[in-house]
Design an enzyme around this catalytic site. Structure first.
Site, PDB file in Angstrom:
ATOM      1  N   GLU A 197       0.820  -1.219   0.000  1.00  0.00           N
ATOM      2  CA  GLU A 197       0.000   0.000   0.000  1.00  0.00           C
ATOM      3  C   GLU A 197       0.853   1.267   0.000  1.00  0.00           C
ATOM      4  OE1 GLU A 197      -0.579  -2.583   1.995  1.00  0.00           O
ATOM      5  OE2 GLU A 197      -2.553  -3.297   1.378  1.00  0.00           O
ATOM      6  N   HIS A 204     -10.971  -4.148   9.278  1.00  0.00           N
ATOM      7  CA  HIS A 204     -11.510  -4.035   7.918  1.00  0.00           C
ATOM      8  C   HIS A 204     -12.844  -3.293   7.913  1.00  0.00           C
ATOM      9  CE1 HIS A 204      -8.658  -7.351   7.392  1.00  0.00           C
ATOM     10  NE2 HIS A 204      -8.737  -7.168   6.090  1.00  0.00           N
TER      11      HIS A 204
END
Lengths: 340, 336
Positions: free
Chosen positions: B68, B137
Site C-alpha cells: 500500500e 476491515h
C-alpha cells in the site's frame, strides 16, 4: 549521454574514454560548485541568514555529479534531505537555491519549502524529500509515467543508506522490477543514518546486495571516484532506456560534515573523518583530469575562482530578493481553478 | 449535478456507477490508469473494477503487489509526471499503511514546491462496518484525511454521486480521496448515462423539513432519511443534508438549514470523538447560525470502540435508525 563508447585503452578511466573534455571540465566545475555552495550555505547559516536546519553533502560530490552525467533535462531525479548537490548536478540556478534557503519569494519553492524540499521541475528534479525513503516510490511512479507515455526518459532515484531499511525502499524496488521500469536506484552510502552506522543498522554487508532480492543488477562502487560512479550509472541508464528495467547502484562515500546542524559528531572519530578527507572526490577528479591532459593547475585555479564568484553572486541575489507576503501564506495549497 | 450528457437515466448499483465512471475516464483519456490490489482479473475485492481489465488491459488496470505504501507512492509519482492514476485501496483501513505518501507527499508536494506542480491523483477507499469483517476491515477513517490541508475528501452516498464525484475528482488537479461505504456498493439508484460531474464541496439537501436539520454522511444519509420518514407520522419534519464532501465543507448549505430549523443533529458512522460531527457543530457554533439554535447540538457517532465481529455488537456500535429517530424526536420536542 556518453559522448563516445571507445573502448580503446582499458587502463584509461571510463569517464575519460566516454566523455568529451568539455563535459569533464563542466563536471569538475559542478563538483567545485557544490562544495563552494555548501560552504556558502553553512556560512550563511552561521550568520543567521538561514533558519531551520540543513544537511550538507560536502564529500559526496562525485556521486551527485557522476550519477547525472548521462541524463538530459527530460530525465527525472528524486532527491533526499541531503539534496543540494543533486539539485546543482541537475543544472539548478544557484541564486534560486540560495533564495529558497533564505525563505525568499524568488526561491525555487517561493520560500515555502526550504532546504529539505528544494526542487527544480523544469530541469527534471522532482524534489528533495524530508522523509527518508519518501522519494523512492515517487521515482518509480515517474518511471511508470515515462514507460506508459513513451517519453524515453529515465529516473535516477537518490537515497541514503538509511533509506535501505525503510519499507518504501523494498516495496518500490519490487514494483520497479516486476514492471521493468526505467529507474536507477542510486544509494549514497555515507556510512551513517544520522548517528547509526550501516554495520549496526543493516543486515547485509553491501546495500547493493539488496538488488538480488528484486532480481535486478546491483553494483557497489567507490562513490568518491567520479569515473567509477559514471561507469556504473551510465550502464544502468542504458539498460533502463533499453527497456531492460531497473538497477541498484551503491555509491560508497562519506559526509564530511555532521548529519545536520545539531550533530556533535559523537559517533565517529576525527581520525575517521580525516581519512575520508584524504579521499576527497574533487581532488581525485582534478588529478584525473590533469593526468589525462584535460586541464592543468591554471585551468583549475580559474574554475575555482569562477565558482567562488558564482556563489557570491547567488548569495547576493538571495539577500536582495523580496520575502513572501504574509497574506500569501496559504497560497498554493490547491491548484487554482482554470476558467473554462 | 452538472449534466452534460445525462439523458438516459437507468437504475444501476453504486458499484456499477463507479465502474461506469472509470470506464468513461479510461475511454476518453489515455493518461488515466487504475492501480490497486486484485483489481484486474479478480475484479476488485468488492467487484468495483469488475471486468474493466478485459477492455483496457493490464497496462491500464494494474494489479499491484500488496504494497500500500509503495503503491500509493507510485501513484503520486505518476500523477506528478503526467498520468491520472486512480488508486484503489482494498479496504480503507489499509490507508494506515500508506499515510506517509498520502499525508506527507500527495497532500503537500504542491505547497512545498511553491505551486510548481500539481498532484492529480484519485484514491478510493472502501470504508465502514456492517460486513462482519471486524476491527481491521471496518473503520471509517475519513476524518483522518479530512484533517490534512491539500487533500479533498468526499463520501458519496448515492450511485449518482458515486459516479459524478469520481469524474469530478478526475477533473480536479489536486489529490481527491473518495470514501465509499461498502454496504452501499449493492444499493441501486437512478444514474444518468454518459459523462457528468457532481461538484466537490457541495452538500445536497435530500429532504426538506422545518423542525430540525440532520447532517449525515455516507450510509447514514439513508438511515437518516428512513428515520425522517418515520418521524413524519409524528408530525416532525426533519431536513436531511447529505454532506457529500467533508473537505472542503459546504458551509452555506449547512448554515442556511440551521438558520431555518434552529436545531442540529449530526449523524456519522466514524468514532464520535473528533469526527466530522465535531467540525460541523463547531462551524455552526462559530457562525451567526448559532443565534438561531433553539437547543443544544446533538451528535450521533460510532462508539469509542473498535468495530466488533459479532453482528449484534457490530450494529450496536454505530448509529442505527431507531437511534436517529430517538435523538431527532428528543431534539424536535425540546427534550434536549
Amino acid at each position: 549521454m556518453p559522448d563516445s563508447t571507445v573502448a580503446a585503452d582499458r587502463n584509461v578511466p571510463y569517464a575519460i574514454r566516454a566523455y568529451a573534455p568539455e563535459r569533464l571540465i563542466d563536471a569538475l566545475r559542478k563538483m567545485y560548485l557544490i562544495r563552494r555552495f555548501e560552504e556558502g550555505a553553512e556560512d550563511s547559516y552561521t550568520r543567521g541568514l538561514i533558519h531551520g536546519t540543513m544537511h550538507l553533502s560536502i564529500g559526496q560530490e562525485a556521486s551527485a555529479v557522476g550519477a547525472c552525467m548521462a541524463l538530459t533535462d527530460d530525465d527525472k531525479i528524486t532527491s533526499t534531505h541531503r539534496g543540494h548537490g543533486h539539485c546543482v548536478a541537475k543544472g539548478a540556478d544557484l541564486g534560486k537555491m540560495f533564495a529558497e534557503f533564505f525563505g525568499k519569494e524568488t526561491g525555487y519553492c517561493r520560500g515555502r519549502g526550504g532546504s529539505m524540499h528544494i526542487a527544480d521541475v523544469e530541469k527534471g528534479n522532482l524534489g528533495a524529500n524530508g522523509i527518508v525513503g519518501g522519494g523512492i516510490p515517487i521515482a518509480v511512479g515517474a518511471a511508470l509515467s515515462a514507460k506508459r507515455l513513451g517519453t524515453g526518459a529515465v529516473t535516477v532515484c537518490f537515497f541514503g543508506d538509511g533509506a535501505n531499511n525503510e519499507g518504501a525502499f523494498h516495496e518500490a524496488l519490487n514494483m520497479a522490477s516486476i514492471w521493468k521500469l526505467p529507474v536507477i536506484f542510486v544509494c549514497e552510502n555515507n556510512r551513517y543514518g544520522m548517528s547509526t552506522s550501516t554495520e549496526r543498522s543493516t543486515a547485509v554487508k553491501s546495500i547493493a546486495d539488496r538488488a538480488a532480492a528484486y532480481s535486478m543488477p546491483g553494483e557497489r562502487v567507490d562513490g568518491n571516484d567520479f569515473s567509477a560512479v559514471t561507469e556504473a550509472v551510465d550502464a544502468a541508464v542504458a539498460r533502463a532506456r533499453n527497456g531492460e528495467g531497473p538497477s541498484l547502484i551503491e555509491n560508497v562515500t562519506y559526509r564530511w560534515r555532521g548529519h545536520s546542524k545539531s550533530d556533535r559528531n559523537r559517533y565517529r572519530t576525527k581520525e575517521e573523518i580525516a581519512q575520508w578527507q584524504e579521499r576527497d572526490p574533487i581532488a581525485r577528479m582534478a588529478a584525473m583530469l590533469k593526468e589525462h591532459g584535460i586541464t592543468d593547475d591554471e585551468g583549475i585555479a580559474a574554475l575555482e575562482k569562477d565558482v567562488e564568484q558564482a556563489v557570491e553572486e547567488a548569495i547576493a541575489f538571495a539577500k536582495d530578493s523580496p520575502v513572501p507576503r504574509i497574506e500569501d501564506a496559504t497560497r498554493d495549497v490547491h491548484t487554482p481553478k482554470v476558467a473554462a | 449535478m452538472n449534466a452534460q450528457a445525462g439523458i438516459d437515466v437507468r437504475e444501476i448499483s453504486y458499484a456499477q456507477a463507479i465502474r461506469e465512471a472509470m470506464d468513461i475516464a479510461l475511454a476518453e483519456d489515455d493518461r488515466v490508469i487504475l492501480m490497486g490490489e486484485d483489481i484486474g482479473v479478480y475484479g476488485g475485492a468488492f467487484q468495483v473494477t469488475g471486468d474493466l481489465v478485459d477492455k483496457y488491459g493490464t497496462d491500464r488496470v494494474m494489479d499491484t503487489p500488496i504494497s500500500e505504501l509503495g503503491g500509493a507512492g507510485v501513484a503520486v509519482g505518476a500523477a506528478l509526471t503526467g498520468l491520472r492514476p486512480i488508486f484503489e485501496f482494498q479496504f480503507s483501513d489499509f490507508a494506515t499503511l500508506a499515510m506517509e505518501q498520502i499525508v506527507n507527499q500527495a497532500a503537500k508536494v504542491r505547497y512545498m514546491l511553491g505551486g510548481a506542480v500539481s498532484v492529480p491523483v484519485v484514491m478510493r477507499f472502501p470504508a465502514g462496518s456492517g460486513t462482519g469483517a471486524a476491527a481491521q476491515h471496518s473503520q471509517s477513517l475519513e476524518a483522518w484525511l479530512g484533517h490534512v490541508p491539500g487533500l479533498k475528501v468526499v463520501q458519496p452516498a448515492t450511485p449518482e454521486d458515486a459516479k459524478g464525484l469520481l469524474l469530478a475528482a478526475l477533473d480536479d488537479p489536486d489529490p481527491v480521496m473518495i470514501f465509499e461505504h461498502k454496504l452501499l456498493y449493492k444499493m441501486k439508484g437512478q444514474v444518468p448515462s454518459g459523462r457528468y460531474t457532481t461538484p466537490i464541496g457541495k452538500a445536497a439537501v435530500r429532504r426538506e423539513g422545518s423542525h430540525l436539520t440532520i447532517v449525515a454522511t455516507a450510509i447514514m444519509v439513508h438511515k437518516a432519511l428512513e428515520a425522517a420518514k418515520a418521524l413524519e407520522d409524528e408530525g416532525i419534519e426533519a431536513e436531511v443534508i447529505d454532506l457529500r464532501t467533508i473537505r472542503p465543507l459546504d458551509r452555506d448549505t449547512v448554515l442556511a438549514s440551521v438558520r431555518k430549523t434552529g436545531k442540529l443533529l449530526c449523524v456519522y458512522e466514524a468514532v464520535k470523538t473528533l469526527g466530522i460531527g465535531a467540525e460541523v457543530s463547531a462551524m455552526v457554533a462559530e457562525s451567526d447560525a448559532f443565534d438561531f439554535l433553539d437547543a443544544p447540538i446533538v451528535r450521533l457517532g460510532g462508539a469509542e470502540s473498535p468495530i466488533p465481529y459479532n453482528p449484534e455488537l457490530e450494529k450496536a456500535v454505530v448509529p442505527q435508525v431507531p437511534d436517529i429517530i430517538e435523538a431527532a424526536r428528543g431534539l424536535a420536542e425540546g427534550r434536549v
